[in-house]
Scaffold this motif. Structure first.
Motif, PDB file in Angstrom:
ATOM      1  N   THR A 118      -5.773-108.460  13.371  1.00 18.57           N
ATOM      2  CA  THR A 118      -5.844-107.289  11.893  1.00 18.57           C
ATOM      3  C   THR A 118      -5.752-108.111  10.558  1.00 18.57           C
ATOM      4  O   THR A 118      -5.559-109.792  10.992  1.00 18.57           O
ATOM      5  CB  THR A 118      -4.666-106.744  12.056  1.00 18.57           C
ATOM      6  OG1 THR A 118      -2.979-107.098  11.941  1.00 18.57           O
ATOM      7  CG2 THR A 118      -4.722-105.732  13.662  1.00 18.57           C
ATOM      8  N   GLY A 119      -5.510-107.604   9.779  1.00 17.71           N
ATOM      9  CA  GLY A 119      -5.555-108.584   8.176  1.00 17.71           C
ATOM     10  C   GLY A 119      -3.926-108.819   8.879  1.00 17.71           C
ATOM     11  O   GLY A 119      -4.520-110.390   8.038  1.00 17.71           O
ATOM     12  N   SER A 147     -11.185-113.847  11.645  1.00 16.97           N
ATOM     13  CA  SER A 147     -10.881-113.195  12.615  1.00 16.97           C
ATOM     14  C   SER A 147     -12.278-112.299  13.602  1.00 16.97           C
ATOM     15  O   SER A 147     -13.021-111.951  12.885  1.00 16.97           O
ATOM     16  CB  SER A 147     -10.017-111.517  11.626  1.00 16.97           C
ATOM     17  OG  SER A 147      -9.961-110.966  13.117  1.00 16.97           O
ATOM     18  N   ALA A 192     -17.649-106.858   1.313  1.00 13.55           N
ATOM     19  CA  ALA A 192     -15.767-105.840   0.859  1.00 13.55           C
ATOM     20  C   ALA A 192     -15.305-106.495  -0.112  1.00 13.55           C
ATOM     21  O   ALA A 192     -15.371-107.643  -0.739  1.00 13.55           O
ATOM     22  CB  ALA A 192     -15.782-106.912   2.228  1.00 13.55           C
ATOM     23  N   GLY A 242     -17.197-107.514   9.824  1.00  7.69           N
ATOM     24  CA  GLY A 242     -17.040-106.532   9.169  1.00  7.69           C
ATOM     25  C   GLY A 242     -15.492-107.331   9.014  1.00  7.69           C
ATOM     26  O   GLY A 242     -14.168-106.455   9.687  1.00  7.69           O
ATOM     27  N   THR A 243     -15.468-108.148  10.294  1.00  7.04           N
ATOM     28  CA  THR A 243     -13.647-108.580  10.277  1.00  7.04           C
ATOM     29  C   THR A 243     -13.306-109.520   9.292  1.00  7.04           C
ATOM     30  O   THR A 243     -14.031-109.796   8.243  1.00  7.04           O
ATOM     31  CB  THR A 243     -13.462-109.190  11.101  1.00  7.04           C
ATOM     32  OG1 THR A 243     -14.698-110.440  11.069  1.00  7.04           O
ATOM     33  CG2 THR A 243     -13.889-108.549  12.834  1.00  7.04           C
ATOM     34  N   PRO A 244     -12.001-109.710   8.483  1.00  8.45           N
ATOM     35  CA  PRO A 244     -11.622-109.771   7.842  1.00  8.45           C
ATOM     36  C   PRO A 244     -11.506-111.435   7.503  1.00  8.45           C
ATOM     37  O   PRO A 244     -11.140-111.626   9.110  1.00  8.45           O
ATOM     38  CB  PRO A 244     -10.291-109.846   7.915  1.00  8.45           C
ATOM     39  CG  PRO A 244      -9.725-108.910   9.067  1.00  8.45           C
ATOM     40  CD  PRO A 244     -10.631-108.672   9.332  1.00  8.45           C
ATOM     41  N   ALA A 264     -11.522-106.375   5.820  1.00  8.39           N
ATOM     42  CA  ALA A 264     -12.317-105.899   6.756  1.00  8.39           C
ATOM     43  C   ALA A 264     -13.163-105.298   5.815  1.00  8.39           C
ATOM     44  O   ALA A 264     -12.599-104.355   4.873  1.00  8.39           O
ATOM     45  CB  ALA A 264     -11.638-105.982   7.500  1.00  8.39           C
ATOM     46  N   SER A 265     -13.940-104.320   6.170  1.00  3.51           N
ATOM     47  CA  SER A 265     -15.107-103.708   6.186  1.00  3.51           C
ATOM     48  C   SER A 265     -16.189-102.917   7.084  1.00  3.51           C
ATOM     49  O   SER A 265     -16.529-104.137   7.288  1.00  3.51           O
ATOM     50  CB  SER A 265     -16.196-104.337   4.145  1.00  3.51           C
ATOM     51  OG  SER A 265     -16.242-103.054   3.921  1.00  3.51           O
ATOM     52  N   ARG A 266     -16.652-102.093   6.842  1.00  6.18           N
ATOM     53  CA  ARG A 266     -17.534-101.634   7.703  1.00  6.18           C
ATOM     54  C   ARG A 266     -19.134-102.012   7.434  1.00  6.18           C
ATOM     55  O   ARG A 266     -19.915-101.754   7.852  1.00  6.18           O
ATOM     56  CB  ARG A 266     -17.672 -99.676   7.811  1.00  6.18           C
ATOM     57  CG  ARG A 266     -16.145 -99.511   8.692  1.00  6.18           C
ATOM     58  CD  ARG A 266     -15.832 -97.784   9.056  1.00  6.18           C
ATOM     59  NE  ARG A 266     -15.094 -97.224   9.367  1.00  6.18           N
ATOM     60  CZ  ARG A 266     -14.406 -96.415   9.498  1.00  6.18           C
ATOM     61  NH1 ARG A 266     -15.556 -95.478   8.955  1.00  6.18           N
ATOM     62  NH2 ARG A 266     -13.499 -95.966  10.220  1.00  6.18           N
TER      63      ARG A 266
END
Length: 365
Positions: free
Chosen positions: A344-345, A340, A152, A327-329, A146-148
């Motif tokens: 969550t990761g 996702s 990533a 921004g999701t994994p 995940a990353s803003r």
């Protein structure tokens, strides 16, 4: 001779190693050559861009603190700009799984050393599929964290268990999920190879024994998202020196034509996207192909005009980049992809473990 996928292999005195006793003690993890490791050259895919890094990237420092050994850098496409890595002055790699064809990119070297069995795992970065596309092209596993931001960090490995060790995550107990099956492209509408669609449908049927599995299609604003994604990607190259790259020169020109309002609108769309897909898809995760068809032959993408190449790369992989905007994994188990929306990761890795086991069971029958 070092493997051509390594752009740098440290001599014994230059190896960085973390403290003993960590979860990654004994793990040799090469770092993608667009990420800094103190004392090692960073070329960003072109020897003319080389400099010796003075500091180590914070993500790599976390690996070192967990005990990892960092002793090599892996080949990347120039500035991570493409999902292939072919330019004069650097080795041209081929996919171990599809000889004579591209291993994907931009984390090309990372995927090749894992697929060739040289490295148990490798570091990569991913701004639009740059870990997951080469994972599919080389037949390995690739995780984007995940990353803003669009870019990533993540890893390529041979199995999900190693990804659990690399991340330090303990997957939670399984629970019933709502999984959307998406075989139609989102950012492009290619004809998906029959085998690749069938692999997704087979896994969907297996997952349907314990989860709610529903068919979904591209969300209504997917074309707008692609336009905004293109804005965000090109804007990142606004102040880059293209050197001898015609493709990067085109990206720079595109970036310099952008108005501030366009960039602001793209960022606003990215912020709104989680709500858009939540309303229309209403799933925890999306199952799709990673790429629409087998890797193209070496030389295919570089032979195209830059704009044509940009869209051709999206045509090959029209699913991955959505999860960069979100921004999701997301994870590629070779040719199948799990992205996702609400997981969550660790939860995504739990689902990936289940999917991996189901696929292995089918193969062994």
């Amino acid at each position: 001779m070092p493997h051509p996928a390594f752009t740098y292999v440290a001599h014994p005195g230059a190896v960085l190693a973390g403290p003993p006793g960590g979860r990654l003690t004994g793990w040799h993890i090469p770092v993608k050559d667009g990420t800094d490791v103190a004392g090692m050259p960073t070329t960003n895919g072109n020897p003319a861009r080389a400099y010796v890094a003075r500091e180590t990237d914070p993500f790599v420092l976390k690996l070192l603190n967990a005990g990892a050994i960092i002793d090599a850098k892996t080949l990347t496409s120039e500035l991570g700009a493409t999902c292939y890595a072919e330019r004069p002055g650097v080795p041209v790699l081929e996919s171990p799984a599809f000889p004579g064809r591209t291993p994907g990119g931009s984390s090309a070297g990372a995927a090749v050393v894992v697929a060739d069995g040289i490295s148990r795992a490798a570091h990569g970065t991913d701004a639009g599929g740059s870990i997951r596309v080469p994972a599919a092209a080389c037949g390995v596993t690739g995780l984007k964290l995940a990353s803003r931001e669009l870019p990533a960090h993540g890893f390529l490995s041979r199995n999900v268990a190693d990804l659990c060790t690399l991340t330090g995550w303990e997957p939670p107990a399984g629970r019933r999920l709502r999984i959307g099956v998406l075989t139609k492209g989102v950012f492009a509408d290619p004809e998906v190879a029959q085998r690749r669609g069938a692999d997704v449908e087979k896994l969907a049927a297996l997952l349907g024994r314990t989860h709610e599995v529903v068919e979904i299609g591209p969300y209504a604003e997917s074309g707008a998202t692609y336009a905004h994604f293109t804005t965000l990607i090109t804007h990142a190259f606004r102040d880059v020196n293209p050197l001898d790259s015609v493709y990067i020169e085109w990206l720079v020109r595109q970036a310099q034509r952008l108005e501030t309002e366009q960039v602001d609108a793209a960022k606003a769309h990215a912020r709104a996207l989680p709500g858009i897909v939540a309303r229309q898809w209403n799933v925890d995760a999306v199952l799709s192909p990673t790429v629409a068809y087998d890797p193209p032959p070496l030389g295919y993408f570089p032979a195209l005009a830059p704009e044509e190449s940009f869209h051709a790369q999206t045509h090959w992989s029209p699913w991955c980049s959505v999860f960069n905007v979100l921004g999701t994994p997301a994870i590629a188990l070779g040719g199948v992809h799990l992205g996702s929306l609400r997981l969550t990761g660790p939860e995504l890795l739990r689902l990936a473990q289940e999917a991996e086991a189901l696929l292995e069971r089918e193969v062994s029958r």
